[in-house]
Design a protein around this motif. Structure first.
Motif, mmCIF file in Angstrom:
data_model
loop_
_atom_site.group_PDB
_atom_site.id
_atom_site.type_symbol
_atom_site.label_atom_id
_atom_site.label_comp_id
_atom_site.label_asym_id
_atom_site.label_seq_id
_atom_site.Cartn_x
_atom_site.Cartn_y
_atom_site.Cartn_z
ATOM 1 N N VAL A 130 0.839 -1.194 0.000
ATOM 2 C CA VAL A 130 0.000 0.000 0.000
ATOM 3 C C VAL A 130 0.878 1.248 0.000
ATOM 4 O O VAL A 130 1.755 1.392 0.867
ATOM 5 N N TYR A 131 0.636 2.133 -0.960
ATOM 6 C CA TYR A 131 1.324 3.424 -0.971
ATOM 7 C C TYR A 131 0.402 4.451 -0.352
ATOM 8 O O TYR A 131 -0.716 4.648 -0.819
ATOM 9 N N GLU A 132 0.877 5.102 0.682
ATOM 10 C CA GLU A 132 0.067 6.084 1.381
ATOM 11 C C GLU A 132 0.305 7.473 0.798
ATOM 12 O O GLU A 132 0.516 8.442 1.521
ATOM 13 N N GLY A 133 0.312 7.528 -0.523
ATOM 14 C CA GLY A 133 0.348 8.709 -1.364
ATOM 15 C C GLY A 133 1.205 9.874 -0.988
ATOM 16 O O GLY A 133 1.462 10.149 0.164
ATOM 17 N N GLY A 134 1.642 10.544 -2.025
ATOM 18 C CA GLY A 134 2.391 11.774 -1.885
ATOM 19 C C GLY A 134 1.541 12.920 -2.394
ATOM 20 O O GLY A 134 0.398 12.751 -2.774
ATOM 21 N N ALA A 135 2.129 14.081 -2.399
ATOM 22 C CA ALA A 135 1.400 15.285 -2.813
ATOM 23 C C ALA A 135 1.775 15.696 -4.228
ATOM 24 O O ALA A 135 1.694 16.852 -4.574
ATOM 25 N N GLY A 136 2.193 14.758 -5.033
ATOM 26 C CA GLY A 136 2.572 15.084 -6.407
ATOM 27 C C GLY A 136 4.029 14.744 -6.664
ATOM 28 O O GLY A 136 4.686 14.101 -5.845
ATOM 29 N N PRO A 137 4.538 15.169 -7.810
ATOM 30 C CA PRO A 137 5.897 14.790 -8.218
ATOM 31 C C PRO A 137 6.974 15.218 -7.214
ATOM 32 O O PRO A 137 6.953 16.331 -6.698
ATOM 33 N N VAL A 138 7.886 14.279 -6.930
ATOM 34 C CA VAL A 138 9.078 14.542 -6.124
ATOM 35 C C VAL A 138 10.237 13.972 -6.938
ATOM 36 O O VAL A 138 10.418 12.753 -7.000
ATOM 37 N N ILE A 139 10.989 14.851 -7.574
ATOM 38 C CA ILE A 139 12.063 14.426 -8.476
ATOM 39 C C ILE A 139 13.351 14.240 -7.684
ATOM 40 O O ILE A 139 13.797 15.144 -6.972
ATOM 41 N N VAL A 140 13.949 13.034 -7.822
ATOM 42 C CA VAL A 140 15.171 12.692 -7.100
ATOM 43 C C VAL A 140 16.229 12.175 -8.071
ATOM 44 O O VAL A 140 15.932 11.821 -9.208
ATOM 45 N N ARG A 141 17.448 12.120 -7.571
ATOM 46 C CA ARG A 141 18.564 11.548 -8.321
ATOM 47 C C ARG A 141 18.534 10.039 -8.091
ATOM 48 O O ARG A 141 18.852 9.569 -7.001
ATOM 49 N N ALA A 142 18.113 9.278 -9.105
ATOM 50 C CA ALA A 142 18.023 7.822 -8.971
ATOM 51 C C ALA A 142 17.897 7.179 -10.338
ATOM 52 O O ALA A 142 17.397 7.796 -11.280
ATOM 53 N N ASP A 143 18.355 5.949 -10.434
ATOM 54 C CA ASP A 143 18.182 5.147 -11.636
ATOM 55 C C ASP A 143 17.023 4.186 -11.395
ATOM 56 O O ASP A 143 17.008 3.458 -10.394
ATOM 57 N N GLU A 144 16.078 4.166 -12.301
ATOM 58 C CA GLU A 144 14.877 3.358 -12.111
ATOM 59 C C GLU A 144 15.178 1.869 -11.955
ATOM 60 O O GLU A 144 14.617 1.194 -11.089
ATOM 61 N N PHE A 145 16.080 1.318 -12.786
ATOM 62 C CA PHE A 145 16.371 -0.118 -12.726
ATOM 63 C C PHE A 145 17.089 -0.487 -11.425
ATOM 64 O O PHE A 145 16.762 -1.482 -10.787
ATOM 65 N N ALA A 146 18.063 0.317 -11.019
ATOM 66 C CA ALA A 146 18.764 0.043 -9.762
ATOM 67 C C ALA A 146 17.803 0.165 -8.588
ATOM 68 O O ALA A 146 17.826 -0.658 -7.667
ATOM 69 N N LEU A 147 16.926 1.172 -8.624
ATOM 70 C CA LEU A 147 15.966 1.341 -7.534
ATOM 71 C C LEU A 147 14.957 0.202 -7.508
ATOM 72 O O LEU A 147 14.538 -0.231 -6.430
ATOM 73 N N GLU A 148 14.583 -0.327 -8.651
ATOM 74 C CA GLU A 148 13.709 -1.508 -8.668
ATOM 75 C C GLU A 148 14.362 -2.664 -7.930
ATOM 76 O O GLU A 148 13.703 -3.382 -7.166
ATOM 77 N N ASP A 149 15.666 -2.868 -8.155
ATOM 78 C CA ASP A 149 16.361 -3.944 -7.453
ATOM 79 C C ASP A 149 16.378 -3.694 -5.949
ATOM 80 O O ASP A 149 16.147 -4.605 -5.155
ATOM 81 N N VAL A 150 16.671 -2.461 -5.553
ATOM 82 C CA VAL A 150 16.693 -2.114 -4.134
ATOM 83 C C VAL A 150 15.342 -2.436 -3.495
ATOM 84 O O VAL A 150 15.262 -3.142 -2.481
ATOM 85 N N VAL A 151 14.285 -1.926 -4.084
ATOM 86 C CA VAL A 151 12.941 -2.097 -3.522
ATOM 87 C C VAL A 151 12.513 -3.564 -3.555
ATOM 88 O O VAL A 151 11.885 -4.055 -2.612
#
Length: 185
Positions: free
Chosen positions: A60-81
């Motif tokens: 469950v994602y308890e939502g954010g308030a819109g876009p939050v842009i960060v320095r990250a690579d999507e594929f590496a972050l997928e592995d982390v998560v």
């Protein structure tokens, strides 16, 4: 956006790390993680909406308030998560949710993944991100003789390569992992 292509890319990276000539630690340290821009709010929403496809229900994602842009690579972050969600799924009581939350300041953003259930022993809490460290009381995955203690090491390495951090803490009802990123304008 093709899930099949994304899966193949992740597996190619994993094969290189696991079966290359270097040790897993050396291969991960040498791995190149592209510096990208990622909307962390959209990413977490996507994870929660699609975790059931990876066999992890009730994320469950308890939502954010819109876009939050960060320095990250999507594929590496997928592995982390993926590594964190896999652990959370093993330790939570059946049917209880894994919750994802987002907090942001002007310079950083943090994603927290929380599961109810048993906590991490204090002496192990400080070492769980080291290569080869795993909970000795956890049953081995089906078809394997033991845990390899690689998942959280991979997560820490990828987070560092993206300029971020990862930490774990016990809560009153379980465990929370917090991923902290540099926020981009």
């Amino acid at each position: 956006n093709d899930p099949g292509h994304r899966y193949v890319q992740r597996m190619q990276q994993a094969v290189h790390v696991l079966y290359g000539t270097a040790s897993p630690a050396e291969a991960l340290q040498a791995a190149d993680v592209p510096q990208g821009r990622l909307d962390l709010d959209a990413f977490l929403r996507h994870v929660a909406d699609n975790a059931h496809f990876a066999g992890i229900a009730n994320v469950v994602y308890e939502g954010g308030a819109g876009p939050v842009i960060v320095r990250a690579d999507e594929f590496a972050l997928e592995d982390v998560v993926t590594h964190i969600l896999g652990n959370a799924d093993r330790y939570r009581p059946a049917g209880s949710p894994i919750t994802l939350t987002l907090a942001a300041s002007e310079s950083t953003a943090s994603a927290t993944l929380h599961n109810q259930g048993s906590t991490i022993e204090e002496d192990l809490l400080g070492r769980i991100f080291e290569l080869g460290v795993s909970d000795p009381s956890l049953p081995a995955p089906l078809g394997e003789s033991e845990h390899r203690g690689q998942g959280l090491f991979v997560a820490k390495t990828y987070m560092a390569k993206m300029g971020g951090t990862i930490n774990a803490r016990n809560t009153a009802d379980g465990v929370a992992f917090t991923l902290t990123f540099q926020r981009l304008g």
